[in-house]
Design a protein around this motif. Structure first.
Motif, PDB file in Angstrom:
ATOM      1  N   UNK A  74       3.286  -8.277 -13.830  1.00 27.17           N
ATOM      2  CA  UNK A  74       4.597  -8.029 -13.210  1.00 27.17           C
ATOM      3  C   UNK A  74       4.431  -7.480 -11.795  1.00 27.17           C
ATOM      4  N   UNK A  75       3.494  -6.562 -11.618  1.00 31.09           N
ATOM      5  CA  UNK A  75       3.320  -5.935 -10.298  1.00 31.09           C
ATOM      6  C   UNK A  75       2.746  -6.937  -9.293  1.00 31.09           C
ATOM      7  N   UNK A  76       1.843  -7.771  -9.738  1.00 34.38           N
ATOM      8  CA  UNK A  76       1.262  -8.768  -8.834  1.00 34.38           C
ATOM      9  C   UNK A  76       2.348  -9.751  -8.387  1.00 34.38           C
ATOM     10  N   UNK A  77       3.268 -10.090  -9.307  1.00 35.46           N
ATOM     11  CA  UNK A  77       4.404 -10.957  -8.917  1.00 35.46           C
ATOM     12  C   UNK A  77       5.190 -10.317  -7.779  1.00 35.46           C
ATOM     13  N   UNK A  78       5.409  -8.986  -7.884  1.00 36.23           N
ATOM     14  CA  UNK A  78       6.165  -8.283  -6.829  1.00 36.23           C
ATOM     15  C   UNK A  78       5.369  -8.229  -5.529  1.00 36.23           C
ATOM     16  N   UNK A  79       4.082  -8.088  -5.636  1.00 35.01           N
ATOM     17  CA  UNK A  79       3.220  -8.056  -4.448  1.00 35.01           C
ATOM     18  C   UNK A  79       3.090  -6.676  -3.816  1.00 35.01           C
ATOM     19  N   UNK A  80       4.204  -5.920  -3.828  1.00 36.81           N
ATOM     20  CA  UNK A  80       4.174  -4.559  -3.256  1.00 36.81           C
ATOM     21  C   UNK A  80       4.733  -3.592  -4.283  1.00 36.81           C
ATOM     22  N   UNK A  81       4.080  -2.472  -4.417  1.00 34.83           N
ATOM     23  CA  UNK A  81       4.537  -1.481  -5.399  1.00 34.83           C
ATOM     24  C   UNK A  81       3.879  -0.148  -5.089  1.00 34.83           C
ATOM     25  N   UNK A  82       4.280   0.885  -5.833  1.00 33.38           N
ATOM     26  CA  UNK A  82       3.594   2.165  -5.676  1.00 33.38           C
ATOM     27  C   UNK A  82       2.620   2.329  -6.849  1.00 33.38           C
ATOM     28  N   UNK A  83       1.345   2.431  -6.526  1.00 38.64           N
ATOM     29  CA  UNK A  83       0.340   2.492  -7.589  1.00 38.64           C
ATOM     30  C   UNK A  83       0.576   3.673  -8.528  1.00 38.64           C
ATOM     31  N   UNK A  84       0.965   4.827  -7.970  1.00 37.04           N
ATOM     32  CA  UNK A  84       1.073   6.017  -8.827  1.00 37.04           C
ATOM     33  C   UNK A  84       2.234   5.862  -9.802  1.00 37.04           C
ATOM     34  N   UNK A  85       3.444   5.596  -9.260  1.00 36.83           N
ATOM     35  CA  UNK A  85       4.611   5.596 -10.150  1.00 36.83           C
ATOM     36  C   UNK A  85       4.722   4.305 -10.962  1.00 36.83           C
ATOM     37  N   UNK A  86       4.404   3.159 -10.353  1.00 31.94           N
ATOM     38  CA  UNK A  86       4.656   1.884 -11.048  1.00 31.94           C
ATOM     39  C   UNK A  86       3.522   1.457 -11.968  1.00 31.94           C
ATOM     40  N   UNK A  87       2.300   1.881 -11.638  1.00 34.63           N
ATOM     41  CA  UNK A  87       1.156   1.424 -12.443  1.00 34.63           C
ATOM     42  C   UNK A  87       0.537   2.592 -13.224  1.00 34.63           C
ATOM     43  N   UNK A  88       0.082   3.599 -12.473  1.00 36.31           N
ATOM     44  CA  UNK A  88      -0.741   4.637 -13.104  1.00 36.31           C
ATOM     45  C   UNK A  88       0.062   5.533 -14.046  1.00 36.31           C
ATOM     46  N   UNK A  89       1.346   5.782 -13.733  1.00 32.78           N
ATOM     47  CA  UNK A  89       2.130   6.651 -14.625  1.00 32.78           C
ATOM     48  C   UNK A  89       2.657   5.874 -15.820  1.00 32.78           C
ATOM     49  N   UNK A  90       3.231   4.713 -15.553  1.00 34.21           N
ATOM     50  CA  UNK A  90       3.868   3.947 -16.626  1.00 34.21           C
ATOM     51  C   UNK A  90       2.935   3.686 -17.791  1.00 34.21           C
ATOM     52  N   UNK A  91       1.695   3.367 -17.455  1.00 33.09           N
ATOM     53  CA  UNK A  91       0.784   2.848 -18.477  1.00 33.09           C
ATOM     54  C   UNK A  91       0.381   3.930 -19.502  1.00 33.09           C
ATOM     55  N   UNK A  92      -0.288   5.029 -19.071  1.00 34.95           N
ATOM     56  CA  UNK A  92      -0.652   6.052 -20.060  1.00 34.95           C
ATOM     57  C   UNK A  92       0.567   6.696 -20.716  1.00 34.95           C
ATOM     58  N   UNK A  93       1.650   6.797 -19.952  1.00 38.28           N
ATOM     59  CA  UNK A  93       2.835   7.453 -20.499  1.00 38.28           C
ATOM     60  C   UNK A  93       3.294   6.722 -21.761  1.00 38.28           C
ATOM     61  N   UNK A  94       3.447   5.406 -21.656  1.00 41.45           N
ATOM     62  CA  UNK A  94       3.951   4.683 -22.825  1.00 41.45           C
ATOM     63  C   UNK A  94       2.914   4.722 -23.952  1.00 41.45           C
TER      64      UNK A  94
END
Ligand code: HEM
Length: 393
Positions: free
Chosen positions: A123-143
């Motif tokens: 999903x993030x690669x489709x967007x191309x731009x994102x915030x690594x901390x909030x969109x990738x690093x937090x979402x993943x371990x949190x869930x």
């Protein structure tokens, strides 16, 4: 051998400047001796790898039972938390989830966690731009961690703020600690009132904790602190490791090429990220007797900071320690601690980290990042934002 008092240093590890860039101070601590007294806080600090590792392996001399933080209020509030106990209490608490976090059980989670990583990265690669901390690093371990513990959905949005504060609350007395302590209490109240056995998902780790109490294996008062330990320890740590991975691979693209060419390097690369930017900077121990540390006396009752992050950059142990090298395979780093309190969730943390790196290696050829924003926390070192653009494979 005659012993002498440990040399004293008049430095402050908790100013904004030091929290943003602790490395010169760690260097000073390492250069001064195998152990030094930080005169402002009246505590001792170990910054060299050999002494940190030896102390972590000797719980009878270096006890956790008087708390692992730097202020009395936090040490009192966290009394009985797994991380602040010695055997036999420690072993009872650690036993409750040991099977659930064993390599065999963690392997069973592999397919699900790899699928989640691939979806999120896709999903993030489709967007191309994102915030690594909030969109990738937090979402993943949190869930992942909150699903494993089985927490109800209601209240999950505050868990990160509480976990961050639960770490920071163990700093020295001062405004930052004063701000964090009430949030630590809020987390404990939430767990006691909202994460009750009937609200926890069936088969979850949270339920297993209450079942252990019902079976008489642990005291019922231990349930909330034990859940708190896993919720707190399982989030910011992994979040920072994943954020740091993207930051380092953006900074050292040749190292990313190496990982993409040889996926077998992923475990070594994840260890190297943890070595060079250890998420947990320190925890304390208290000596139970006078100790001779390389000819320097550490009196009984001394509170000693175990500087994991410094030990992981000790030039006595790691050649050219400031160099980020995914081929180094620094499996003996102390970013997960070592010995009896060595991280209970490291199998899960590695599975999460490796899955994200595998998914990124499949989809991303290059990372470009803006200026990383640092989150100031007294125990944990990490980022609050990392604007990222990716080039898709
Ligand atoms: C990259 C991620 C992680 C890092 C860097 C990390 C780091 C650490 C460190 C340094 C300790 C040692 C404490 C001491 O010496 O007193 C520790 C203990 C612990 N960790 Fe982790 N951790 C990570 C992920 C996790 C995860 C995912 C979980 C669980 C879901 C977890 C649960 C725990 C628990 C329960 C303890 C206390 C163990 C004990 O006192 O026996 N950690 N961790």
């Amino acid at each position: 051998m005659t012993t002498s008092p440990a040399p004293a240093l008049d430095l402050d590890l908790f100013t904004d400047e030091a929290l943003l860039d602790p490395w010169p101070l760690y260097q000073q601590i390492r250069d001064t001796g195998p152990v030094c007294r930080l005169s402002r806080l009246n505590v001792w600090a170990m910054g060299r790898y050999a002494q940190v590792r030896a102390a972590l392996g000797d719980w009878e001399t270096y006890s956790s039972a008087s708390g692992i933080g730097l202020n009395d209020v936090a040490n009192e509030a966290t009394r009985g938390l797994i991380i602040a106990t010695d055997p036999p209490e420690h072993d009872r608490l650690r036993g409750v989830l040991a099977e659930r976090l064993s390599p065999r059980e963690i392997r069973k989670l592999g397919d699900d966690i790899r699928r989640r990583a691939a979806e999120l990265v896709g999903d993030l690669v489709e967007k191309g731009e994102f915030d690594t901390v909030t969109d990738l690093a937090q979402d993943f371990p949190l869930s992942i961690v909150l699903d494993l513990i089985g927490l109800p959905q209601d209240g999950r949005d505050k868990v990160l703020t509480w976990a961050d504060a639960a770490f920071s609350a163990s700093g020295p007395e001062g405004p930052r600690t004063d701000a964090a302590l009430p949030l630590l209490q809020d987390q404990l109240v939430y767990l006691a009132t909202r994460a009750t056995p009937d609200q926890l998902a069936p088969g979850s780790m949270g339920r297993a904790i209450y079942e252990a109490a019902e079976a008489g294996k642990i005291a019922s008062e231990s349930c909330v602190p034990l859940m708190s330990a896993y919720v707190t320890a399982g989030l910011d740590t992994t979040i920072n490791a994943i954020s740091n991975a993207v930051w380092y691979f953006a900074t050292y693209p040749d190292q990313w090429d190496a990982v993409r060419e040889d996926r077998g390097l992923i475990p070594s690369a994840f260890n190297e990220i943890l070595r060079i930017e250890s998420p947990v900077q320190f925890f304390c121990r208290v000596t139970t007797r006078d100790v001779d540390v390389e000819g320097m006396v550490l009196p009984e009752g001394s509170r000693v900071m175990m500087l994991y992050a410094s030990a992981n950059r000790d030039e006595r142990r790691w050649p050219d320690p400031q160099r980020f090298d995914v081929r180094r395979n620094p499996a003996e780093h102390v970013a997960f601690g070592y010995g009896m309190h060595g991280c209970a969730g490291q199998g899960l943390a590695r599975l999460e980290g490796h899955s994200i790196l595998e998914a990124l290696a499949d989809r991303v050829t290059r990372f470009e990042v803006g200026t990383p924003q640092r989150r100031i926390n007294q125990l944990i070192r990490g980022l609050s934002a990392l604007p990222t653009t990716v080039h898709a494979a």
